[in-house]
Design an enzyme around this catalytic site. Structure first.
Site, PDB file in Angstrom:
ATOM      1  N   PHE A   1      75.397 146.622  40.061  1.00 27.18           N
ATOM      2  CA  PHE A   1      74.214 145.979  40.649  1.00 27.18           C
ATOM      3  C   PHE A   1      74.509 145.317  41.986  1.00 27.18           C
ATOM      4  O   PHE A   1      73.598 145.031  42.766  1.00 27.18           O
ATOM      5  CB  PHE A   1      73.630 144.961  39.661  1.00 27.18           C
ATOM      6  CG  PHE A   1      74.367 143.656  39.560  1.00 27.18           C
ATOM      7  CD1 PHE A   1      73.873 142.506  40.165  1.00 27.18           C
ATOM      8  CD2 PHE A   1      75.561 143.555  38.840  1.00 27.18           C
ATOM      9  CE1 PHE A   1      74.537 141.297  40.057  1.00 27.18           C
ATOM     10  CE2 PHE A   1      76.216 142.356  38.729  1.00 27.18           C
ATOM     11  CZ  PHE A   1      75.723 141.215  39.347  1.00 27.18           C
ATOM     12  N   LYS A   2      75.785 145.090  42.274  1.00 25.57           N
ATOM     13  CA  LYS A   2      76.133 144.446  43.539  1.00 25.57           C
ATOM     14  C   LYS A   2      75.788 145.321  44.750  1.00 25.57           C
ATOM     15  O   LYS A   2      75.668 144.834  45.868  1.00 25.57           O
ATOM     16  CB  LYS A   2      77.621 144.100  43.561  1.00 25.57           C
ATOM     17  CG  LYS A   2      78.062 143.162  42.430  1.00 25.57           C
ATOM     18  CD  LYS A   2      77.352 141.817  42.503  1.00 25.57           C
ATOM     19  CE  LYS A   2      77.722 140.905  41.347  1.00 25.57           C
ATOM     20  NZ  LYS A   2      79.072 140.400  41.374  1.00 25.57           N
ATOM     21  N   ASP A   3      75.611 146.619  44.534  1.00 30.68           N
ATOM     22  CA  ASP A   3      75.264 147.515  45.641  1.00 30.68           C
ATOM     23  C   ASP A   3      73.894 147.187  46.237  1.00 30.68           C
ATOM     24  O   ASP A   3      73.652 147.443  47.415  1.00 30.68           O
ATOM     25  CB  ASP A   3      75.261 148.969  45.169  1.00 30.68           C
ATOM     26  CG  ASP A   3      76.660 149.523  44.961  1.00 30.68           C
ATOM     27  OD1 ASP A   3      77.550 149.188  45.754  1.00 30.68           O
ATOM     28  OD2 ASP A   3      76.862 150.283  43.993  1.00 30.68           O
TER      29      ASP A   3
END
Length: 740
Positions: A344-346
């Site tokens: 999800f950090k993308d």
């Protein structure tokens, strides 16, 4: 500071003619404007003769809205169709279109607009004016372009009712939906302000929204940020030390150790505005939400749109970007692992680098520091590696991670993401130390001053302590709800719960912010692993680190004891009481604990519930879900699934954030599914998973990164802030020349 904005306008006419126009607009961030009022046009302190130009598709109501706006402002109103084109041609627009055809009509329409000039007026464009670049450039020289963004379905219904026959491109073989979709590319190139026009809204209400939007555009000093620890001195008459969006992007962390938050909070969209986004794509939703949260003086709408399209483009493996999938019963998974580094950090890390590169001055070098518990490091390194060559020369990244506190695949991926302007640095400690070290480095004015003076290099941050890292996460929580509405799972207004595996409190805070902006989220469920300090805190109000040691678990991204973004939420529920926030977090730093007052605890519990999951239960959940559905949860999502099962009452849907692809945690998955002996080599682990045909495929980008970078090395440092500062200076020294 002055921003140079370059507008590139692509297709001019529907088929053959292609033209490019490059318009540079210099717009000062801190330019002062007069407040909008009835006599705004005549009193405008910057350009008394500037026009308000209404743009939008045919049937958007530009003419009617323009008349109302003009009446409210007491200024002339000009309708291009009636007052310019028909008077120039001495015939109706429909007759002209039938006479000369589509392509020639666009040219003739453009020529007429090029000869037209006005000042201090409200101008309603035709729906096709924006398709002629030269005439739009002419209009923009003396006008503020307001885009009336009306849902496509509403436009089609209006045009069918009105039976209009003067629309460029209209024909028996071309659907009106296709025409409207094609034109959007031109509208988005030109507008300064977007006004969302929800279904059923009156022309009077749209006119009021136009005036409000113009006022916001001009009042560039109204949207500011302040530290969570700011305390105004009663003895001091000076203004609050407010920052603009571009400032907080660059600075990352406030100088007093606090985190930046918007003074006025996040904007709230109406139910109608949210409903107008149900049919929108993820990219469209992202741009509209970000436009609401970022003042155009910081990033103009056209530039922001280009950044969003780059960030959420071909580097995501799923066209829906953040698809929502039914798991079982009332549980839905929000898949946040389709980005290039499979977590999800993308979503933030593909956007932040481009925002950062736009905001920072061109005459300074920057070292962006980030601390990671596993996923942030590779995402940030990958994101900044995608900048253009010029920006990569002046912006570099160093990612600190616990050397023995991430999965083997996460470490290999991080090391593999070192691409010229980024370094992965292992630290012989845990994530909490890495995060604390960055905060100490940032607040060491002697050290940061030395780097600036000696090497012309400033520091910034890419953790969710940076507001621009946190803000993009609000989008996918809102988008997930809208997707459930779009799929007819719920009607807009029906509540949902959101369950998020939580360590640093950023992801779940983004869900709370989505709720503040008007998404009907009932409860946010905070899911922890055996490092369950947040669970205890939300139940008792006691944040207690005394005697706590970090436990290394199968879900390393949430192996965190000091949750930085909790500070932002406490500041919010304490009504911006910086003195209280300072007291609490100083006490946490010095005495390793603090206790919330009952009143604040009750406020906290209005929106949040919390639970935790053991290692055994995590593995059991992975096996159980795969056995019953064929779906594989990663270890963090499994933690959230277990907690959702225990705490959610099943009276409404629950959206579980699936924060990473299962293949990043291959040993745990192999163990949970009881497949085979676990090999230590990360690439071997992935090959083993991919060779087991019943399983869904491993993440393509992850496999490619590990294949290409098996032999790449990284640096390891002792858990000592002074050692880290010396190492950072060496990196800067090797990268940038000393200032003469």
């Amino acid at each position: 500071m002055y921003h140079i904005v370059q507008y590139q306008h692509l297709k001019l006419i529907t088929q053959n003619t292609v033209s490019k126009v490059h318009l540079k607009l210099i717009f000062p961030r801190t330019l002062a404007f007069a407040h909008l009022g009835r006599s705004w046009i005549s009193n405008h302190c910057h350009a008394a003769d500037q026009n308000i130009v209404l743009m939008g598709p045919p049937g958007a109501g530009k003419t009617t809205v323009g008349r109302i706006v003009g009446q409210k402002l007491g200024c002339p109103v000009i309708d291009v169709d009636n007052d310019v084109l028909e008077k120039t041609w001495n015939m109706s627009v429909s007759e002209k279109l039938q006479d000369i055809g589509n392509e020639q009509f666009l040219e003739e329409e453009g020529k007429a607009l090029l000869k037209f000039s006005a000042s201090g007026s409200v101008i309603s464009l035709t729906g096709s004016n924006p398709m002629h670049a030269a005439s739009m450039q002419h209009v923009k020289k003396n006008g503020l372009v307001v885009y009336l963004d009306v849902p496509t379905r509403d436009i089609i219904d209006r045009l069918e009712f009105l039976k209009l026959d003067r629309i460029v491109g209209q024909g028996p073989q071309i659907s009106m939906r296709d025409i409207l979709q094609y034109r959007k590319q031109f509208y988005k190139k030109w507008y300064d302000i977007r006004v969302l026009c929800e279904s059923g809204i009156t022309a009077e209400a749209i006119a009021d929204k136009v005036l409000d939007a113009v006022k916001r555009y001009q009042d560039s000093e109204a949207e500011t940020f302040i530290s969570t620890r700011y305390v105004k001195s009663e003895k001091c008459d000076q203004k609050d030390p407010a920052k603009y969006f571009s400032d907080v992007v660059i600075e990352g962390l406030a100088s007093d150790g606090g985190l930046f938050v918007p003074v006025k909070g996040l904007p709230k969209l109406t139910a109608g505005e949210w409903q107008s986004l149900v049919e929108a794509t993820y990219v469209e939703r992202a741009q509209i939400i970000l436009e609401k949260c970022i003042h155009p003086a910081d990033i103009p709408a056209s530039t922001l749109g280009a950044i969003v399209e780059i960030a959420y483009g071909e580097n995501f493996t799923c066209s829906k970007i953040a698809p929502i999938r039914h798991l079982s019963g009332n549980q839905f998974l929000l898949e946040l692992f389709h980005g290039p580094t499979a977590s999800f950090k993308d979503f933030a890390s593909q956007l932040l680098p481009h925002i950062f590169a736009y905001c920072v001055p061109r005459n300074c070098n920057y070292l962006v520091l980030t601390a990671t518990s596993g996923d942030t490091g590779s995402a940030v390194l990958d994101g900044f590696s995608r900048l253009n060559d010029a920006d990569k020369q002046r912006i570099v990244v160093a990612s600190l991670f616990p050397e023995d506190g991430v999965s083997q695949i996460q470490k290999s991926q991080m090391i593999g993401c070192q691409r010229g302007n980024g370094w992965a640095i292992g630290v012989k400690s845990d994530f909490d130390f890495c995060q604390m070290a960055i905060k100490q480095i940032f607040t060491n004015s002697d050290y940061t001053g030395f780097l600036t003076a000696e090497y012309g290099t400033a520091l910034s941050a890419a953790n969710s302590i940076n507001w621009a890292r946190l803000l993009p996460q609000v989008i996918y929580h809102a988008s997930a709800y809208l997707d459930l509405v779009h799929q007819s799972i719920i009607a807009f207004g029906n509540p949902v719960d959101v369950c998020v595996p939580t360590g640093n409190f950023g992801n779940i805070l983004a869900a709370l912010y989505a709720k503040k902006m008007g998404i009907p989220i009932r409860k946010c469920i905070c899911a922890s692993n055996e490092n369950n300090i947040l669970t205890n805190f939300m139940r008792t109000g006691l944040y207690d680190l005394r005697g706590r040691r970090l436990i290394r678990t199968l879900s390393p991204a949430i192996d965190i004891l000091k949750s930085s973004n909790l500070e932002r939420h406490l500041h919010l529920i304490a009504n911006g009481d910086g003195q209280l926030v300072t007291l609490l977090f100083n006490q946490l730093e010095n005495q390793s604990h603090f206790q919330l007052q009952n009143e604040l605890l009750e406020k906290l519990q209005q929106d949040l519930v919390a639970g935790w999951c053991s290692e055994e239960d995590c593995l059991t959940a992975i096996h159980s879900v795969y056995s019953t559905t064929g779906y594989i949860l990663d270890t963090h999502t499994a933690v959230a699934k277990v907690v959702a099962d225990r705490l959610q009452d099943r009276t409404c849907p629950v959206i579980i954030s699936s924060t990473a692809h299962y293949s990043k945690f291959a040993p745990a998955i192999l163990r949970a599914l009881r497949i085979a002996e676990i090999k230590q080599n990360p690439l071997s682990q992935l090959h083993l998973l991919s060779s087991y045909s019943p399983l869904p495929p491993v993440h393509r980008g992850l496999l490619e990164t590990l294949k290409k970078n098996e032999m790449q090395k990284h640096q390891v440092c002792a858990a000592d802030v002074n050692v880290l500062m010396a190492h950072i200076e060496t990196l800067i020294q090797n990268r940038f020349m000393k200032v003469s």
